[in-house]
Design an enzyme around this catalytic site. Structure first.
Site, mmCIF file in Angstrom:
data_model
loop_
_atom_site.group_PDB
_atom_site.id
_atom_site.type_symbol
_atom_site.label_atom_id
_atom_site.label_comp_id
_atom_site.label_asym_id
_atom_site.label_seq_id
_atom_site.Cartn_x
_atom_site.Cartn_y
_atom_site.Cartn_z
ATOM 1 N N ASP A 106 -7.257 -33.569 -11.913
ATOM 2 C CA ASP A 106 -7.206 -34.270 -10.628
ATOM 3 C C ASP A 106 -7.923 -35.613 -10.651
ATOM 4 O O ASP A 106 -8.438 -36.085 -9.625
ATOM 5 C CB ASP A 106 -7.787 -33.400 -9.499
ATOM 6 C CG ASP A 106 -7.062 -32.079 -9.373
ATOM 7 O OD1 ASP A 106 -5.859 -32.038 -9.704
ATOM 8 O OD2 ASP A 106 -7.686 -31.095 -8.953
ATOM 9 N N GLN A 165 -3.864 -31.535 -16.241
ATOM 10 C CA GLN A 165 -5.237 -30.995 -16.275
ATOM 11 C C GLN A 165 -6.186 -32.056 -16.854
ATOM 12 O O GLN A 165 -5.895 -33.231 -16.736
ATOM 13 C CB GLN A 165 -5.295 -29.687 -17.067
ATOM 14 C CG GLN A 165 -4.639 -28.496 -16.380
ATOM 15 C CD GLN A 165 -3.141 -28.462 -16.507
ATOM 16 O OE1 GLN A 165 -2.604 -28.504 -17.596
ATOM 17 N NE2 GLN A 165 -2.430 -28.378 -15.392
ATOM 18 N N GLY A 182 -0.829 -30.824 -10.164
ATOM 19 C CA GLY A 182 -0.354 -31.478 -8.940
ATOM 20 C C GLY A 182 -0.705 -32.941 -9.081
ATOM 21 O O GLY A 182 -1.873 -33.298 -9.065
#
Ligand code: GDP
Ligand code: IMO
Ligand code: MG
Length: 422
Positions: free
Chosen positions: A14, A223, A41
């Site tokens: 992130d 990741q 994401g």
């Protein structure tokens, strides 16, 4: 010879990889994801649109670049279909811009069930998995049981599926896990049908031909290095090699064809899920960073744990990846702090060290901080390096000196345009 560049996260994920891939895509012909799956994401923002991608590379919104899902990626057809549908609604012509490796492994509904059963069995020691079936799918890959995208074209695909599901049922029974597979299978098989609309190719040949032709390739990591299966804070990691070498495995690029390695890091640290986090701020300072930085997971919505920048961890990630260029994200989030703490060393077994030891559990390392001046200015509307406050420039120079790699971008907001080239 033109070489493939690699972009990856240097912390616990992130970091803002999706935003930067989107910013850099106009410089590249091909954007290729090399590992991970829908546990990722990646958020992109432009023209007032915010979009989160899970499996699809972050170059998809640009008109020219071709996006490749490499053999190292694991694909959940159901989540993938949702991504495709969302892109179609935005007018993205994915059919021309997206190809998938035949060697990429498929996440079955039972992989997700096993992920949930395994986490439940671990109780308070759970990994904090995203429950997307990542671990069980990679286990079947290395256990030589997996189903691959190329198998979809095989006449006995259904038999292969059933054989694997039989194995999975034994594992689920062992865990005494209750489930209703019949409820999940129709959507999975419908999504498999949709997947067939895409081009399945031998991405390793495609990528190597592209390199020969002089095309510019950016490999997009998911990741972060501290979640790497080998070098992360094991066992609180993901199940793939998130580091630069993962781009070789996950795309079929030879190590001597890797060019720039772009390392993305936040001006502070975050982590979602369980596991050690030496500089964690489990207090109102951490809460302030979480609120200003909107540190809630793009995939699971979970609150991200927040803490100060960790230089020993950053240096470790830089070394293992061979990072040639750094990009510092979310500088705007720290605008409201008089002073910032930076962890420069750890105390480990009574000694002051500047490297990452075998264990970074709280019992084994205590961070040593230096205090530096913060900046009060709102950065989010600034458009050039000249506008940046001197204290931020000093922070950048201070980090560059500690880690000995230049910082080429400072990000000052989630939008494409909120990007300062240094
Ligand atoms: P990724 O997984 O590395 O692509 O990162 P995520 O998308 O999961 O998380 C990064 C979050 O920070 C997203 O919500 C981005 O929109 C946001 N973001 C990225 N860069 C910046 C920045 O410089 N400032 C702020 N405030 N937000 C940013
Ligand atoms: P992106 O690409 C942050 C974390 C999970 C959990 C551990 C294992 O968006 O940076 P898994 O589902 O892989 O078995 O979970 O890894 N994790 C991530 N944390 N960003 C991610 O991806 C992550 N993908 C997995 O929270 O701690
Ligand atoms: Mg993310």
């Amino acid at each position: 010879m033109i070489k493939a560049d690699v972009l990856l996260g240097l912390q616990w994920g992130d970091e803002g990889k999706g935003k930067i891939v989107d910013v850099l895509t106009p410089k590249y012909d091909i954007i290729a994801r090399f590992q991970g799956g829908p546990n990722a994401g990646h958020t992109l923002e432009f023209n007032g649109i915010k979009h989160v991608l899970h499996t699809i590379p972050s170059g998809i919104f640009h008109p020219t670049a071709l996006n490749v899902i490499g053999n190292g990626v694991v694909i959940d057809p159901v989540i993938f279909k949702k991504e495709i549908d969302a892109l179609t609604a935005l007018g993205v012509d994915f059919a021309k811009k997206l190809v998938i490796s035949k060697r990429a492994h498929l996440i079955l509904p039972t992989h997700r069930l096993i992920d949930a059963a395994s986490e439940a069995a671990k109780g308070k020691d759970k990994i904090g998995s995203t429950l997307k079936g990542i671990g069980p799918t990679y286990m079947d890959k290395t256990g030589r049981n997996g189903l691959r995208v190329g198998d979809i074209e095989s006449p006995n695909f259904k038999d292969k599926y059933n054989a694997l599901v039989e194995k999975h049922k034994q594992i689920l029974d062992f865990h005494k896990y209750e489930y209703n597979l019949a409820e999940l299978e129709p959507a999975w098989f419908a999504a498999i049908e949709e997947l067939k609309n895409l081009k399945f190719i031998d991405t390793e040949h495609f990528i190597n031909d592209a390199i020969k032709k002089g095309q510019k390739i950016l490999a997009e990591g998911a990741q972060g290095s501290l979640l790497d299966i080998d070098f992360g804070s094991y066992p609180f990691v993901t199940s793939s090699n998130t580091i630069c070498a993962g781009a070789c495995n996950g795309l079929g690029i030879a190590p001597n064809r890797i060019g720039n390695v772009i390392g993305i890091f936040k001006a502070y640290c975050t982590r979602v899920g369980s596991g050690p986090f030496p500089t964690e701020l489990d207090n109102e300072v951490g809460e302030k960073i979480r609120q200003i930085g909107r540190e809630f997971g793009a995939t699971t919505g979970r609150a991200r744990r927040c803490g100060w920048l960790d230089i020993p961890a950053l240096k470790y990630a830089i070394a293992i990846n061979g990072v040639t260029e750094l990009m510092m994200m979310k500088a705007d989030v720290l605008s409201d702090f008089d002073t910032l703490e930076v962890c420069t060393h750890y105390i480990h077994k009574g000694e002051k060290i500047d490297y990452l030891p075998f264990s970074i559990d709280p019992a084994d390392v205590t961070p040593v901080y230096e205090t530096v001046k913060g900046w009060a200015e709102d950065l989010t509307k600034m458009t050039s390096k000249d506008a940046l406050p001197q204290t931020l420039i000093d922070y950048v120079k201070y980090i560059e000196k500690l880690v000995e790699v230049p910082i080429s971008i400072v990000s000052i907001g989630p939008d494409r345009t909120q990007t300062i080239f240094m």
